[in-house]
Design a protein around this motif. Sequence first.
Motif, PDB file in Angstrom:
ATOM      1  N   PRO A  47       0.801  -1.221   0.000  1.00  0.00           N
ATOM      2  CA  PRO A  47       0.000   0.000   0.000  1.00  0.00           C
ATOM      3  C   PRO A  47       0.840   1.281   0.000  1.00  0.00           C
ATOM      4  O   PRO A  47       1.988   1.295   0.440  1.00  0.00           O
ATOM      5  N   HIS A  48       0.210   2.329  -0.497  1.00  0.00           N
ATOM      6  CA  HIS A  48       0.776   3.677  -0.475  1.00  0.00           C
ATOM      7  C   HIS A  48      -0.349   4.643  -0.134  1.00  0.00           C
ATOM      8  O   HIS A  48      -1.527   4.273  -0.176  1.00  0.00           O
ATOM      9  N   THR A  49       0.036   5.878   0.150  1.00  0.00           N
ATOM     10  CA  THR A  49      -0.962   6.927   0.305  1.00  0.00           C
ATOM     11  C   THR A  49      -0.578   8.109  -0.577  1.00  0.00           C
ATOM     12  O   THR A  49       0.580   8.249  -0.965  1.00  0.00           O
ATOM     13  N   CYS A  82       3.686  10.158   0.413  1.00  0.00           N
ATOM     14  CA  CYS A  82       3.153   8.906   0.920  1.00  0.00           C
ATOM     15  C   CYS A  82       3.531   8.830   2.394  1.00  0.00           C
ATOM     16  O   CYS A  82       4.719   8.870   2.736  1.00  0.00           O
ATOM     17  N   LEU A  84       3.515   6.421   4.259  1.00  0.00           N
ATOM     18  CA  LEU A  84       4.172   5.157   4.595  1.00  0.00           C
ATOM     19  C   LEU A  84       5.628   5.124   4.139  1.00  0.00           C
ATOM     20  O   LEU A  84       6.412   4.303   4.616  1.00  0.00           O
ATOM     21  N   HIS A  85       5.971   5.984   3.178  1.00  0.00           N
ATOM     22  CA  HIS A  85       7.325   6.016   2.624  1.00  0.00           C
ATOM     23  C   HIS A  85       7.684   7.485   2.421  1.00  0.00           C
ATOM     24  O   HIS A  85       7.318   8.083   1.402  1.00  0.00           O
ATOM     25  N   MET A  88       8.708   9.347  -0.843  1.00  0.00           N
ATOM     26  CA  MET A  88       7.810   9.460  -1.993  1.00  0.00           C
ATOM     27  C   MET A  88       7.097  10.804  -1.950  1.00  0.00           C
ATOM     28  O   MET A  88       6.264  11.038  -1.074  1.00  0.00           O
TER      29      MET A  88
HETATM   30 CU   LIG Z   1       4.292   4.555  -0.190  1.00  0.00          CU
END
Ligand SMILES: [Cu+2]
Length: 95
Positions: A47-49, A82, A84-85, A88
Amino acid sequence: MAMSRAGVSEAAGTTYQIVIEQMRFNPPVLTVHRGDRVVWVNKDMFPHTATGMSKAFDSREIAPNASWSYVARQTGSYPYMCTLHATMRGTLIVQ
Ligand SMILES: [Cu+2]
């Protein structure tokens, strides 16, 4: 993707796609007009956001092979990331 713009037909905006793949937003910078729809498509296996720094929008988690769409209503430049990362990053520009 419809490339022609009727100029005055604001009722049906253009739909743009941002592909999330290999930990990147592609294209990283996208310029749209008010009323256009932006669809983020996650082609990674996790997953990403797409989360606006200013919280103008937040997709929350987009599952693999899922997508999330947003209709741009207000002009401005919207850096997003993102959550989560943190590496990004992308920018949505609404004219
Ligand atoms: Cu991500």
